[in-house]
Design a protein around this motif. Structure first.
Motif, PDB file in Angstrom:
ATOM      1  N   ASN A  13       0.843  -1.199   0.000  1.00 11.98           N
ATOM      2  CA  ASN A  13       0.000   0.000   0.000  1.00 11.98           C
ATOM      3  C   ASN A  13       0.873   1.242   0.000  1.00 11.98           C
ATOM      4  N   ASP A  14       0.473   2.237  -0.760  1.00 13.49           N
ATOM      5  CA  ASP A  14       1.143   3.526  -0.822  1.00 13.49           C
ATOM      6  C   ASP A  14       1.054   4.205   0.544  1.00 13.49           C
ATOM      7  N   LYS A  15       2.152   4.809   0.994  1.00 14.54           N
ATOM      8  CA  LYS A  15       2.168   5.408   2.330  1.00 14.54           C
ATOM      9  C   LYS A  15       1.252   6.625   2.443  1.00 14.54           C
ATOM     10  N   ASP A  16       0.974   7.286   1.331  1.00 10.56           N
ATOM     11  CA  ASP A  16       0.156   8.493   1.378  1.00 10.56           C
ATOM     12  C   ASP A  16      -1.336   8.197   1.234  1.00 10.56           C
ATOM     13  N   THR A  17      -1.687   7.336   0.292  1.00 13.09           N
ATOM     14  CA  THR A  17      -3.107   7.048   0.041  1.00 13.09           C
ATOM     15  C   THR A  17      -3.621   5.871   0.856  1.00 13.09           C
ATOM     16  N   LYS A  49      -0.211 -11.566   3.232  1.00 14.22           N
ATOM     17  CA  LYS A  49      -1.131 -10.496   3.614  1.00 14.22           C
ATOM     18  C   LYS A  49      -0.642  -9.959   4.941  1.00 14.22           C
ATOM     19  N   GLY A  50      -0.709  -8.662   5.121  1.00  9.32           N
ATOM     20  CA  GLY A  50      -0.228  -8.086   6.355  1.00  9.32           C
ATOM     21  C   GLY A  50      -1.150  -7.010   6.891  1.00  9.32           C
ATOM     22  N   LEU A  51      -0.890  -6.617   8.112  1.00  5.98           N
ATOM     23  CA  LEU A  51      -1.587  -5.511   8.753  1.00  5.98           C
ATOM     24  C   LEU A  51      -0.508  -4.580   9.284  1.00  5.98           C
ATOM     25  N   TYR A  52      -0.708  -3.285   9.101  1.00  5.63           N
ATOM     26  CA  TYR A  52       0.318  -2.316   9.469  1.00  5.63           C
ATOM     27  C   TYR A  52      -0.338  -1.100  10.099  1.00  5.63           C
ATOM     28  N   LYS A  53       0.256  -0.589  11.159  1.00  8.87           N
ATOM     29  CA  LYS A  53      -0.201   0.644  11.781  1.00  8.87           C
ATOM     30  C   LYS A  53       0.754   1.763  11.387  1.00  8.87           C
ATOM     31  N   HIS A  54       0.245   2.730  10.632  1.00  9.24           N
ATOM     32  CA  HIS A  54       1.065   3.860  10.165  1.00  9.24           C
ATOM     33  C   HIS A  54       1.414   4.788  11.322  1.00  9.24           C
ATOM     34  N   THR A  58      -3.280   5.213  11.534  1.00 11.85           N
ATOM     35  CA  THR A  58      -4.153   4.505  10.604  1.00 11.85           C
ATOM     36  C   THR A  58      -3.716   3.041  10.498  1.00 11.85           C
ATOM     37  N   ILE A  59      -4.671   2.131  10.628  1.00 17.13           N
ATOM     38  CA  ILE A  59      -4.386   0.705  10.489  1.00 17.13           C
ATOM     39  C   ILE A  59      -4.798   0.262   9.091  1.00 17.13           C
ATOM     40  N   THR A  60      -3.902  -0.439   8.428  1.00 13.76           N
ATOM     41  CA  THR A  60      -4.099  -0.832   7.045  1.00 13.76           C
ATOM     42  C   THR A  60      -3.809  -2.312   6.875  1.00 13.76           C
ATOM     43  N   GLN A  61      -4.678  -3.011   6.160  1.00 13.83           N
ATOM     44  CA  GLN A  61      -4.374  -4.368   5.711  1.00 13.83           C
ATOM     45  C   GLN A  61      -3.862  -4.247   4.291  1.00 13.83           C
ATOM     46  N   GLU A  62      -2.880  -5.080   3.946  1.00 12.41           N
ATOM     47  CA  GLU A  62      -2.288  -4.920   2.623  1.00 12.41           C
ATOM     48  C   GLU A  62      -1.639  -6.198   2.133  1.00 12.41           C
ATOM     49  N   ASN A  63      -1.511  -6.273   0.811  1.00 13.11           N
ATOM     50  CA  ASN A  63      -0.701  -7.319   0.208  1.00 13.11           C
ATOM     51  C   ASN A  63       0.750  -7.015   0.546  1.00 13.11           C
ATOM     52  N   THR A  64       1.519  -8.054   0.769  1.00 16.91           N
ATOM     53  CA  THR A  64       2.899  -7.904   1.208  1.00 16.91           C
ATOM     54  C   THR A  64       3.794  -8.854   0.424  1.00 16.91           C
ATOM     55  N   LEU A  65       4.974  -8.378   0.043  1.00 17.18           N
ATOM     56  CA  LEU A  65       5.993  -9.258  -0.521  1.00 17.18           C
ATOM     57  C   LEU A  65       6.985  -9.571   0.587  1.00 17.18           C
ATOM     58  N   ASN A  89       7.081   3.883  -2.575  1.00 12.42           N
ATOM     59  CA  ASN A  89       6.494   4.908  -1.695  1.00 12.42           C
ATOM     60  C   ASN A  89       6.026   4.303  -0.373  1.00 12.42           C
ATOM     61  N   GLN A  90       6.987   3.709   0.337  1.00 15.92           N
ATOM     62  CA  GLN A  90       6.710   3.042   1.606  1.00 15.92           C
ATOM     63  C   GLN A  90       7.171   3.884   2.785  1.00 15.92           C
ATOM     64  N   GLU A  91       6.394   3.847   3.864  1.00 16.26           N
ATOM     65  CA  GLU A  91       6.772   4.509   5.106  1.00 16.26           C
ATOM     66  C   GLU A  91       7.935   3.774   5.762  1.00 16.26           C
ATOM     67  N   SER A  92       7.869   2.446   5.707  1.00 16.04           N
ATOM     68  CA  SER A  92       8.921   1.621   6.282  1.00 16.04           C
ATOM     69  C   SER A  92       8.857   0.223   5.678  1.00 16.04           C
ATOM     70  N   ILE A  93       9.937  -0.512   5.860  1.00 13.32           N
ATOM     71  CA  ILE A  93      10.014  -1.916   5.462  1.00 13.32           C
ATOM     72  C   ILE A  93      10.559  -2.673   6.673  1.00 13.32           C
ATOM     73  N   LEU A  94       9.862  -3.742   7.045  1.00 16.55           N
ATOM     74  CA  LEU A  94      10.302  -4.538   8.183  1.00 16.55           C
ATOM     75  C   LEU A  94      11.508  -5.385   7.779  1.00 16.55           C
ATOM     76  N   LYS A  95      12.578  -5.300   8.588  1.00 18.97           N
ATOM     77  CA  LYS A  95      13.782  -6.098   8.349  1.00 18.97           C
ATOM     78  C   LYS A  95      14.020  -6.985   9.561  1.00 18.97           C
ATOM     79  N   GLN A  96      14.122  -8.275   9.321  1.00 15.66           N
ATOM     80  CA  GLN A  96      14.498  -9.229  10.360  1.00 15.66           C
ATOM     81  C   GLN A  96      15.866  -9.797   9.999  1.00 15.66           C
ATOM     82  N   VAL A  97      16.703 -10.004  11.005  1.00 18.50           N
ATOM     83  CA  VAL A  97      18.024 -10.591  10.782  1.00 18.50           C
ATOM     84  C   VAL A  97      18.128 -11.830  11.665  1.00 18.50           C
ATOM     85  N   GLN A  98      18.484 -12.957  11.042  1.00 17.66           N
ATOM     86  CA  GLN A  98      18.609 -14.214  11.781  1.00 17.66           C
ATOM     87  C   GLN A  98      19.977 -14.825  11.524  1.00 17.66           C
TER      88      GLN A  98
END
Length: 105
Positions: A13-17, A49-54, A58-65, A89-98
């Motif tokens: 999802n676009d961070k603005d819209t 599929k994910g859920l994100y709190k901006h 604002t809480i958004t459900q979205e397709n996620t890669l 146009n992303q607010e953030s990207i989750l990064k996990q390191v293992q």
């Protein structure tokens, strides 16, 4: 063999819209080209599929890669994240390191 595994969750999802403006297939192509153009060759991409709190609440459900990457460095991963945040146009990207152990059987 000891290795680091990076997992990136890229919401589409676009961070603005707060709506998906780039089709999932096109976003996949953008992600794959970005990975290849930065020398990454050990990765797996799949859709979720994910859920994100901006930041504004604002809480958004979205397709996620979801991108799993091995055989790279933190610097390259951070560079890829910076590029994808701008292009998609992303607010953030989750990064996990293992820390993982791998073998080819």
């Amino acid at each position: 063999m000891k290795e680091k595994k990076y997992i990136l969750n890229v919401g589409l999802n676009d961070k603005d819209t707060k709506l998906q403006k780039i089709d999932s297939i096109e976003a996949y192509k953008i992600v794959e080209n970005t990975l290849l153009n930065n020398g990454l060759s050990g990765y797996t991409i799949y859709q979720g599929k994910g859920l994100y709190k901006h930041d504004n609440g604002t809480i958004t459900q979205e397709n996620t890669l979801i991108i799993e990457v091995i055989f790279t460095s933190e610097d390259i991963i951070n560079k890829v994240i910076k590029i994808l945040k701008q292009v998609l146009n992303q607010e953030s990207i989750l990064k996990q390191v293992q820390d993982i152990t791998i073998s080819f059987e």
